[in-house]
Structures are given as structure tokens and as C-alpha cells.
Write a protein that holds these residues in place. Structure first.
Motif, PDB file in Angstrom:
ATOM      1  N   ALA A  76      -2.245   5.184   0.948  1.00 18.27           N
ATOM      2  CA  ALA A  76      -0.893   5.471   0.460  1.00 18.27           C
ATOM      3  C   ALA A  76       0.190   5.042   1.437  1.00 18.27           C
ATOM      4  O   ALA A  76       1.345   4.861   1.044  1.00 18.27           O
ATOM      5  CB  ALA A  76      -0.755   6.963   0.170  1.00 18.27           C
ATOM      6  N   ALA A  77      -0.166   4.863   2.703  1.00 17.73           N
ATOM      7  CA  ALA A  77       0.836   4.432   3.684  1.00 17.73           C
ATOM      8  C   ALA A  77       1.406   3.061   3.337  1.00 17.73           C
ATOM      9  O   ALA A  77       2.478   2.687   3.823  1.00 17.73           O
ATOM     10  CB  ALA A  77       0.220   4.396   5.078  1.00 17.73           C
ATOM     11  N   GLY A  78       0.714   2.315   2.492  1.00 17.59           N
ATOM     12  CA  GLY A  78       1.187   0.986   2.109  1.00 17.59           C
ATOM     13  C   GLY A  78       2.284   0.992   1.072  1.00 17.59           C
ATOM     14  O   GLY A  78       2.883  -0.057   0.798  1.00 17.59           O
ATOM     15  N   TYR A  79       2.565   2.143   0.488  1.00 15.82           N
ATOM     16  CA  TYR A  79       3.610   2.202  -0.537  1.00 15.82           C
ATOM     17  C   TYR A  79       4.992   2.133   0.117  1.00 15.82           C
ATOM     18  O   TYR A  79       5.601   3.160   0.445  1.00 15.82           O
ATOM     19  CB  TYR A  79       3.483   3.478  -1.372  1.00 15.82           C
ATOM     20  N   GLY A  80       5.471   0.923   0.309  1.00 18.31           N
ATOM     21  CA  GLY A  80       6.778   0.721   0.935  1.00 18.31           C
ATOM     22  C   GLY A  80       7.272  -0.689   0.683  1.00 18.31           C
ATOM     23  O   GLY A  80       6.543  -1.558   0.189  1.00 18.31           O
ATOM     24  N   ILE A  81       8.526  -0.921   1.033  1.00 22.73           N
ATOM     25  CA  ILE A  81       9.177  -2.196   0.736  1.00 22.73           C
ATOM     26  C   ILE A  81       8.438  -3.402   1.319  1.00 22.73           C
ATOM     27  O   ILE A  81       8.308  -4.435   0.643  1.00 22.73           O
ATOM     28  CB  ILE A  81      10.647  -2.169   1.213  1.00 22.73           C
ATOM     29  N   LYS A 207       8.772  10.603   1.245  1.00 20.93           N
ATOM     30  CA  LYS A 207       9.187  11.879   1.834  1.00 20.93           C
ATOM     31  C   LYS A 207       9.113  11.846   3.358  1.00 20.93           C
ATOM     32  O   LYS A 207       9.943  12.463   4.039  1.00 20.93           O
ATOM     33  CB  LYS A 207       8.332  13.008   1.258  1.00 20.93           C
ATOM     34  N   ALA A 208       8.154  11.103   3.889  1.00 22.40           N
ATOM     35  CA  ALA A 208       8.031  11.012   5.345  1.00 22.40           C
ATOM     36  C   ALA A 208       9.226  10.297   5.965  1.00 22.40           C
ATOM     37  O   ALA A 208       9.634  10.585   7.096  1.00 22.40           O
ATOM     38  CB  ALA A 208       6.742  10.283   5.711  1.00 22.40           C
ATOM     39  N   ALA A 209       9.813   9.368   5.202  1.00 27.45           N
ATOM     40  CA  ALA A 209      10.937   8.585   5.722  1.00 27.45           C
ATOM     41  C   ALA A 209      12.286   9.287   5.547  1.00 27.45           C
ATOM     42  O   ALA A 209      13.288   8.862   6.119  1.00 27.45           O
ATOM     43  CB  ALA A 209      10.983   7.215   5.033  1.00 27.45           C
ATOM     44  N   PHE A 210      12.303  10.373   4.759  1.00 23.33           N
ATOM     45  CA  PHE A 210      13.563  11.047   4.472  1.00 23.33           C
ATOM     46  C   PHE A 210      13.932  11.965   5.636  1.00 23.33           C
ATOM     47  O   PHE A 210      13.251  12.944   5.910  1.00 23.33           O
ATOM     48  CB  PHE A 210      13.453  11.830   3.176  1.00 23.33           C
TER      49      PHE A 210
END
Length: 242
Positions: A76-81, A207-210
Motif C-alpha cells: 500500500a505504500a505505493g499508492y502515491g503520485i 493519512k500518513a502524509a496529512f
């Protein structure tokens, strides 16, 4: 005008995954419009627009990995821009075209901004729908209340009511439009209940980036050289009037 459905194989650090996309218009049309959806949405959001544009463009509407008919990532860590941009580069290579026009809603606009800001970008025209170089705290807090919660419903009607609630900023849609959005957003599971067609794990990196602060994307936005149109939703908190 009819559409066809395809997929392209992409790669992430955790392995290979398949990204689905819907295609409209003539496949030999060199004018390509890529339409990319928001955080929990999918490419079928663009059906009406794609049908309207298909006489002029080859219209490509991908389901970003983890959404719709596309595969889910093993990590799931890959879910990003960065991953989404890499997948879009793979998609454009599959289309065998040198450049594209891009229309992105919310997350799809962020992906477009990131790709358009690159040296040698294939993006020649950019439309940002309800997103811009600053993401408000209010919108981030609102999205965090529902993304990744993975609710289920006993009936399709209950799912429809929920989609209307969480997607209220989409504006005053008619019954047929809400029906279409919901039909392509949910599916019936093995236990008979209905649930969203996206991986709840997409919420973890979000959520981790917020940090409780607005997200400043001006350095990326200012690198974009192509003609850009920004469209703001008057009922939305994602892009303020300022």
C-alpha cells in the motif's frame, strides 16, 4: 458512440500490476485526450464527456491502480503520485503517441500537474478540474473522514444514498447521473453485500502524509509550461476561490 475496455501492464517496487482503461473514439486519431479521476473514483466518471469528445479525440480514461477494474498493489505504500505518474507514462507508451492533452479531476489533476512539470513531458494541454497548487486543510479533513473506511451496504439503494452523501461536492446531479456514478463505484461481494470498488489501503499513505497543514504544490505548478485551464467547483472545498 461505443467504448472499448483494455489494460496495460505496469510495474511497482512490489511487482507487476494491471491498469485498466476505457477507450473512446478512433484508435488512429493522433489527438489523444487522457481523462484521470479523483482519489476514490474511476475512469467511468468521464463517460458522458468522453462520448461528447470522441469525434475529435481518441479519449482514454484509466482506472488508477487500486481503483475500478485495475489491480491492487501488493504494498500500500505505493499508492502515491510517483507511482501513478509512472503508470501513466507506461499507458502513453502503450498508446504509441508522442503527446497528449490531459484532463484531471482532483487526484487526476495532481497526477497531470506532476507529469506536465517534467522535462520532456508528453502533456501539451492541461485541464485541472477542481484542483490547483494548494490543497486546503478543510478538503483533506473531509476526505479523511471517509476514504479507506470500506463501508458495506445491504442493498444497492443504500449504496446509492451513501455515494450521494460523500460526493455532494460533485454538485446537483440528476438521478440518472447519480445512478451511473454509483453503478461504476460499487460492486456486490461474495456475502451479498455491496462495497466500493477501490482498495481501502489507498488511505494509508494519504493519512500518513496529512500533517494538518495545507499542501503547497506551487513549486510543481510553476514548472508547468503548457497552456493550462483551471476549473473550480463553486460548491467544492478542494480549490478555494482565492
Amino acid at each position: 458512440m461505443r467504448y472499448t475496455q483494455h489494460s496495460v501492464q505496469c510495474v511497482s517496487p512490489s511487482g507487476l500490476h494491471r491498469m485498466a482503461y476505457t477507450e473512446w473514439g478512433a484508435r488512429d486519431n493522433p489527438r489523444v485526450l487522457v481523462c484521470v479521476h479523483g482519489l476514490t473514483r474511476n475512469g467511468r466518471d468521464f463517460d458522458a464527456l468522453a462520448e461528447a469528445m470522441a469525434d475529435d479525440y481518441r479519449v482514454i480514461c484509466p482506472d488508477v491502480v487500486g481503483r475500478g477494474r485495475s489491480d491492487r498493489l501488493r504494498d500500500a505504500a505505493g499508492y502515491g503520485i510517483p507511482q501513478y505518474v509512472a503508470d501513466m507514462v507506461t499507458l502513453i507508451a502503450r498508446l504509441d503517441v508522442d503527446n497528449v492533452h490531459w484532463l484531471g479531476t482532483s487526484m487526476g489533476g495532481l497526477i497531470g500537474m506532476a507529469l506536465a512539470s517534467q522535462d520532456g513531458t508528453p502533456v501539451r494541454r492541461l485541464v485541472l478540474n477542481d484542483v490547483g497548487p494548494e490543497i486546503t486543510v478543510e478538503s483533506l479533513q473531509r476526505i479523511a473522514t471517509y476514504v479507506g473506511t470500506d463501508p458495506t451496504w445491504a442493498t444497492f439503494a443504500e449504496a446509492l444514498a451513501y455515494v450521494k452523501l460523500v460526493s455532494a461536492p460533485f454538485g446537483p446531479l440528476d438521478d440518472a447521473q447519480w445512478q451511473h456514478l454509483t453503478e461504476h463505484s460499487v460492486g456486490q461481494r461474495s456475502d451479498g453485500r455491496w462495497g466500493f470498488l477501490y482498495d481501502p489501503a489507498i488511505a494509508a499513505p494519504f493519512k500518513a502524509a496529512f500533517s494538518g497543514q495545507p499542501i503547497d504544490l506551487w513549486p510543481i505548478y510553476e514548472r508547468i509550461a503548457c497552456p493550462t485551464l483551471v476549473v473550480r467547483g463553486a460548491e467544492s472545498d478542494l480549490l478555494t476561490r482565492d
